[in-house]
Structures are given as C-alpha cells and as structure tokens.
Motif scaffolding. Structure first.
Motif, PDB file in Angstrom:
ATOM      1  N   GLN A 157       0.833  -1.202   0.000  1.00  0.00           N
ATOM      2  CA  GLN A 157       0.000   0.000   0.000  1.00  0.00           C
ATOM      3  C   GLN A 157       0.868   1.253   0.000  1.00  0.00           C
ATOM      4  OE1 GLN A 157      -2.542   0.461   3.447  1.00  0.00           O
ATOM      5  NE2 GLN A 157      -3.868   1.952   2.429  1.00  0.00           N
ATOM      6  N   ASP A 188       2.196   1.753  -3.451  1.00  0.00           N
ATOM      7  CA  ASP A 188       1.127   2.255  -4.315  1.00  0.00           C
ATOM      8  C   ASP A 188       0.960   3.762  -4.154  1.00  0.00           C
ATOM      9  OD1 ASP A 188      -1.302   2.069  -6.010  1.00  0.00           O
ATOM     10  OD2 ASP A 188      -2.341   2.527  -4.145  1.00  0.00           O
ATOM     11  N   HIS A 189       1.001   4.237  -2.922  1.00  0.00           N
ATOM     12  CA  HIS A 189       0.858   5.666  -2.678  1.00  0.00           C
ATOM     13  C   HIS A 189       2.063   6.456  -3.174  1.00  0.00           C
ATOM     14  CE1 HIS A 189      -2.212   4.907   0.808  1.00  0.00           C
ATOM     15  NE2 HIS A 189      -2.674   4.563  -0.378  1.00  0.00           N
ATOM     16  N   ASP A 190       3.182   5.769  -3.370  1.00  0.00           N
ATOM     17  CA  ASP A 190       4.379   6.429  -3.899  1.00  0.00           C
ATOM     18  C   ASP A 190       4.285   6.666  -5.396  1.00  0.00           C
ATOM     19  OD1 ASP A 190       6.998   7.487  -3.890  1.00  0.00           O
ATOM     20  OD2 ASP A 190       7.863   5.526  -4.334  1.00  0.00           O
ATOM     21  N   PHE A 232      -1.802   8.296  -7.619  1.00  0.00           N
ATOM     22  CA  PHE A 232      -2.811   9.031  -6.850  1.00  0.00           C
ATOM     23  C   PHE A 232      -3.865   9.497  -7.838  1.00  0.00           C
ATOM     24  CE2 PHE A 232      -3.580  12.768  -3.663  1.00  0.00           C
ATOM     25  CZ  PHE A 232      -4.779  12.183  -3.301  1.00  0.00           C
ATOM     26  N   ARG A 292       0.847  11.704  -8.512  1.00  0.00           N
ATOM     27  CA  ARG A 292       2.140  11.201  -8.060  1.00  0.00           C
ATOM     28  C   ARG A 292       3.050  11.070  -9.267  1.00  0.00           C
ATOM     29  NH1 ARG A 292       2.663  12.778  -4.042  1.00  0.00           N
ATOM     30  NH2 ARG A 292       1.852  12.047  -2.074  1.00  0.00           N
ATOM     31  N   CYS A 315       6.002  10.467  -1.792  1.00  0.00           N
ATOM     32  CA  CYS A 315       4.985  10.380  -0.735  1.00  0.00           C
ATOM     33  C   CYS A 315       5.597  10.632   0.633  1.00  0.00           C
ATOM     34  CB  CYS A 315       4.304   9.013  -0.757  1.00  0.00           C
ATOM     35  SG  CYS A 315       5.357   7.634  -0.279  1.00  0.00           S
ATOM     36  N   ASP A 360       2.082  12.485   1.963  1.00  0.00           N
ATOM     37  CA  ASP A 360       0.867  11.935   1.355  1.00  0.00           C
ATOM     38  C   ASP A 360      -0.114  11.591   2.462  1.00  0.00           C
ATOM     39  OD1 ASP A 360      -1.149  10.398   0.126  1.00  0.00           O
ATOM     40  OD2 ASP A 360       0.234   9.625  -1.374  1.00  0.00           O
ATOM     41  N   ARG A 411      -2.771  10.011   2.493  1.00  0.00           N
ATOM     42  CA  ARG A 411      -3.342   8.661   2.439  1.00  0.00           C
ATOM     43  C   ARG A 411      -2.583   7.689   3.331  1.00  0.00           C
ATOM     44  NH1 ARG A 411      -2.983   7.230  -3.659  1.00  0.00           N
ATOM     45  NH2 ARG A 411      -0.992   8.295  -3.311  1.00  0.00           N
ATOM     46  N   ASN A 412      -1.330   8.027   3.667  1.00  0.00           N
ATOM     47  CA  ASN A 412      -0.574   7.144   4.554  1.00  0.00           C
ATOM     48  C   ASN A 412      -0.990   7.287   6.008  1.00  0.00           C
ATOM     49  OD1 ASN A 412       0.809   5.928   2.499  1.00  0.00           O
ATOM     50  ND2 ASN A 412       2.654   7.172   2.706  1.00  0.00           N
ATOM     51  N   GLU A 445      -4.308   6.519   6.517  1.00  0.00           N
ATOM     52  CA  GLU A 445      -5.607   5.869   6.356  1.00  0.00           C
ATOM     53  C   GLU A 445      -5.836   4.771   7.379  1.00  0.00           C
ATOM     54  OE1 GLU A 445      -5.766   4.460   2.376  1.00  0.00           O
ATOM     55  OE2 GLU A 445      -6.493   6.347   1.547  1.00  0.00           O
ATOM     56  N   HIS A 462       4.977   4.484   7.379  1.00  0.00           N
ATOM     57  CA  HIS A 462       5.454   5.793   6.939  1.00  0.00           C
ATOM     58  C   HIS A 462       6.397   6.379   7.988  1.00  0.00           C
ATOM     59  CE1 HIS A 462       4.770   9.565   4.489  1.00  0.00           C
ATOM     60  NE2 HIS A 462       5.330  10.057   5.572  1.00  0.00           N
TER      61      HIS A 462
END
Length: 484
Positions: free
Chosen positions: A59, A62-64, A67, A86, A94, A152, A154-155, A157, A165
């Motif tokens: 995950q 993915d966020h890296d 987006f 991203r 991120c 980011d 989202r990290n 969540e 993170h």
C-alpha cells in the motif's frame, strides 16, 4: 507497445484490446461472492511465504507511484484523461514531498532541516496498557485537527501504513545522523547537501527492497528474471513513464486479497494469549486509530507497532504474522468498509470490479492471449462458490481482469504468488518504472548494491531497514514503561 502519455498520466498496456463491459449487476453479484468467511480466520488461508507487513508495504508503494482522485463511474473513462498526482517513479515523493525548501513544515528547523519532524503519541495513558508512558516519539506529526502533516495524507488511512510511513521517516533520520557522524559513506564522490545525500541513499535502498524483497515474494521469479535479463515486451513507453490501468486497477490490487481481519499487532493488541493482552487489533480498530479515518489521534502509546510481528527477524523470539493467500476472497470487513455514518459504506470487491469496467479494461483471457500465455479455461474460472457466480453471469468466458488475476494466482500460483499474467504485468511495470527513471539505481548504476548495514552483505530487506531504524518493539522497552 505501450501507449505514450505525458508525465503524470495513466495509460494502457494493451490499447488495441476490446474493453470488457458486463452489466453492473453481474459485477455486483461477483463482488458479493468474493466476501471471505467471517472470523476467526482459518490458518489454512495464510500465505506462509509472505509476512503480514508486506501487505502494507504494498500500500505504501502504491501511494508512492499513483494518486487518482477520479470517482468510480458507470460510463467508460479514458485513462489519458486521468491525472496521476504522483510521479510515476519509485522516488518516495509520498515521504519527502517537495523537500525542505518547498515544504519546510515536514522538516525540523535549521540547522537540522535535513531531518523529518517526528510526532508524539497521546499525552493520555492508553486504555490497553496504561503502563506504557505517554508522549513517546512514535506517531506521525499532526496538525490541530489530528490530520498527519506528511507528504501523502493517504498514509494516515490505517494505523499499520501510518506506522510504516513513520518507520521510513525514522530510517531517513538515522541515515542523516550516520552521514553526519561519518559512520555512513556518502552515496557518491560528488558533494551535495546532507539532505540530498541521505535522500539518495534512502531511495536506492528502498528501490532495492521493492525489486528484491517485495516483488520477488509476490511474482513468479522466473518471469521477473526474464524481464530483467531479456527486457520488457509490453510496458514500453515511447516517452515518459506512465502508470498502466491494467496495473493500477487490476494486477496491483492483489494486496486487497492479502489483508487480514485482525493482526498480532503488539503484546497488548493481539489475538494471541498473554498477560498484557487487551483485545485483537481488528481492521476496524486499525482504521479508527488514524487521523484520516478516525478520531483517536495522536495514537495512545500502547498502539505503537511491534515490527517483529510483521516482518521476519530471525532469533528475536517472535514469529511474524502472515498475510492471507492470494485468491478471489477478501476480508469481510473490506466488503463493508464504514464511512463514519456520512454515507453508506464501501464494498471494495464491487468497487474494484466497477472501476475496471469504467476504465475499459480488457478481459483477463484477452490479456493472456495477447501475452501468448494460455488462458485459464472456463472450467478453471468456474471453480469454487465465487466461480459458480461468475459462470452464472457468463463471466467465466470473458472475465474481469482484476478477478482473473486473483483466480490465476489461486489456480497457477498455488495462492502464494501471482500467476503468469499477473507476474508479467507487475514485473514489467516495476522494472520499467525503475529503468525509465534516470535517477534510479537500476538506470544510473545497475551494478550498485546496498551499502547500509544488513544481515547479508550486498543485499537489503525490510527487516534490515527496520533494524537500522531501530526501536522494533517500543512498548517492550523498559525506558518506555512506567516504573512501579
């Protein structure tokens, strides 16, 4: 040949393949059939090859690289119209944001502005084990509303990806301290700022982990080696790198199948017996203890993670928990993700299937044929209670790509790793993202090997990263406990 798009966009691996657009009600029925059994989880559903932490490393990765803010739609969406906020590179934007010059609030004040600001846990004692001292430096930095001040949002969540993170922030800070002390050598003879030297070391070791620790656990190793040695055949951007929707909306959503209903999180929040045990770290609780999805932040100190329970640390006396098998069944909670009473919850399997439809993804069989891989037979797809629902709606003949890749992992990867189609997509895209990034180790210095301390010289794993960052189990450290 991949479809060229400018930087920051999505695109297609197979632009000539016809979209699969089954009726939405067929996708709803199939998504409902992908709901896994209720707790307690059967140990036979565990993947012994993949520790639980890799679910959330996936995950984080993915966020890296992606987006996408566009909502799920019933009508077809052109991937070229989707903007990826991203950079399509494994460059940890991120984590770093735009750096200390442009986003100084992520970093400490000069002269320590090469270091991240680290947040502190709640000033109140935790409800699980009040003997863990409050206000420890093991949370993300947070603003007045409790939201994390990070590259980011989202990290924040769920608690595991938030703590991951934080681990990368602490890893960076340790690298900075090592460079300052002279115990770590700069990455090159060209002198740069302390921040940039640390950043390159962190990114290159992270890229090594993605390629050699994360990816090799999830894909067919022969497929990955073939891509590295003989080159890519399908992800071949004619200009800048882009994120293929066959990857982002199908193959890389394998991680949803790996999620557990509950975790052996630390000695307090676990399903294992013990004198400190309070309750199981369920998915619901892990979403609750995050600024983005809940309200219980800063986190109480007894919710600091024990990394030994998520990655393998030999000889540490703790057995790492495992991810769930790669198959078409998702944790029941992911079929009923709550939205805090604002609107109905999200059914993730149905959302994924509809997302694939709206993006015009081709069927798994068509992708396999295009790759010259023998597709799963209709009988293979129709196996199991989920397959029976697929067959009822004729989805065993031409199958949604995301579901097909999970079914292929079950049928041809023994539920431990992806099958040939999924392995090829992940291998080509990850290798391609590295090779298309002139600053990556694979593009600029392919003979490079990790230089930071590790259990195996010339190699580097998530276990090595976490051990280097230190504080693997803070709630078991005497200095963090209230003295009786």
């Amino acid at each position: 040949m991949g479809q060229y798009v400018p930087t920051g966009k999505f695109g297609r691996l197979f632009p000539s393949l016809q979209p699969l657009t089954p009726p939405p009600e067929a996708l709803e029925a199939l998504g409902a059939a992908m709901k896994g059994p209720p707790p307690p989880e059967d140990p036979s559903g565990d993947n012994e090859d993949v520790p639980a932490g890799f679910t959330y490393l996936g995950q984080f990765i993915d966020h890296d690289i992606t987006f996408d803010t566009t909502p799920i739609q019933e009508v077809l969406v052109d991937p070229l119209a989707l903007h990826n906020f991203r950079t399509p590179a494994l460059d940890l934007d991120c984590l770093y944001g735009r750096g200390p010059a442009d986003q100084p609030f992520l970093y400490q004040l000069p002269p320590n502005d090469a270091l991240f600001v680290i947040g502190r846990t709640s000033a109140k004692a935790g409800g699980g084990d009040p003997n863990v001292k409050p206000s420890l430096d093991f949370d993300l930095p947070r603003g007045p509303q409790g939201l994390a001040v990070i590259g980011d949002p989202r990290n924040d969540e769920n608690l595991i990806v938030a703590q991951l993170h934080l681990a990368f922030m602490r890893f960076h800070n340790k690298v900075v301290e090592g460079l300052q002390a002279g115990t770590i050598k700069p990455p090159s003879a060209v002198r740069r700022s302390l921040f940039e030297e640390a950043r390159q070391l962190v990114i290159w070791h992270y890229q090594w982990i993605v390629l050699n620790d994360f990816l090799k656990r999830l894909v067919d190793k022969d497929v990955l080696e073939e891509v590295l040695e003989k080159g890519r055949s399908f992800y071949v951007p004619e200009g800048d790198a882009f994120i293929p929707v066959e990857f982002s909306a199908a193959a890389y959503r394998l991680g949803h199948s790996m999620v557990r209903e509950g975790y052996d999180y630390n000695e307090v929040f676990t399903f294992k017996p013990g004198t400190r045990r309070k309750t199981t770290a369920t998915l619901g609780l892990l979403f609750r203890f995050s600024g983005r999805s809940g309200t219980d932040v800063p986190i109480p100190s007894d919710w600091i993670i024990d990394w030994r329970r998520f990655f393998q640390f030999p000889n540490d006396g703790v057995t790492a928990g495992l991810s769930r098998k790669l198959d078409p069944f998702l944790s029941p909670t992911l079929s009923e993700i709550p939205d805090h009473g604002v609107k109905p919850g999200l059914n993730l399997p149905i959302a994924n299937l509809k997302r694939g439809r709206s993006l015009g993804l081709p069927s798994g069989q068509n992708v396999a044929r295009r790759m010259r891989i023998k597709p799963l037979s209709p009988e293979d797809i129709a196996k199991g209670p989920d397959g029976q629902v697929a067959a009822k709606h004729n989805l065993h003949l031409e199958t949604p790509l995301w579901y097909y890749i999970l079914k292929e992992a079950e049928q041809r990867g023994n539920s431990k790793r992806l099958g040939p189609v999924g392995s090829r997509i992940l291998s080509e895209v990850f290798v391609g993202l590295l090779e298309c990034d002139a600053s990556s180790f694979l593009a600029s210095n392919p003979q490079w090997t990790p230089t930071l301390p590790s259990s195996k010289p010339g190699h580097f794993t998530m276990t090595d990263l976490l051990r280097f960052a230190g504080d693997l189990s803070p709630i078991n450290d005497a200095k963090n406990l209230v003295t009786p």
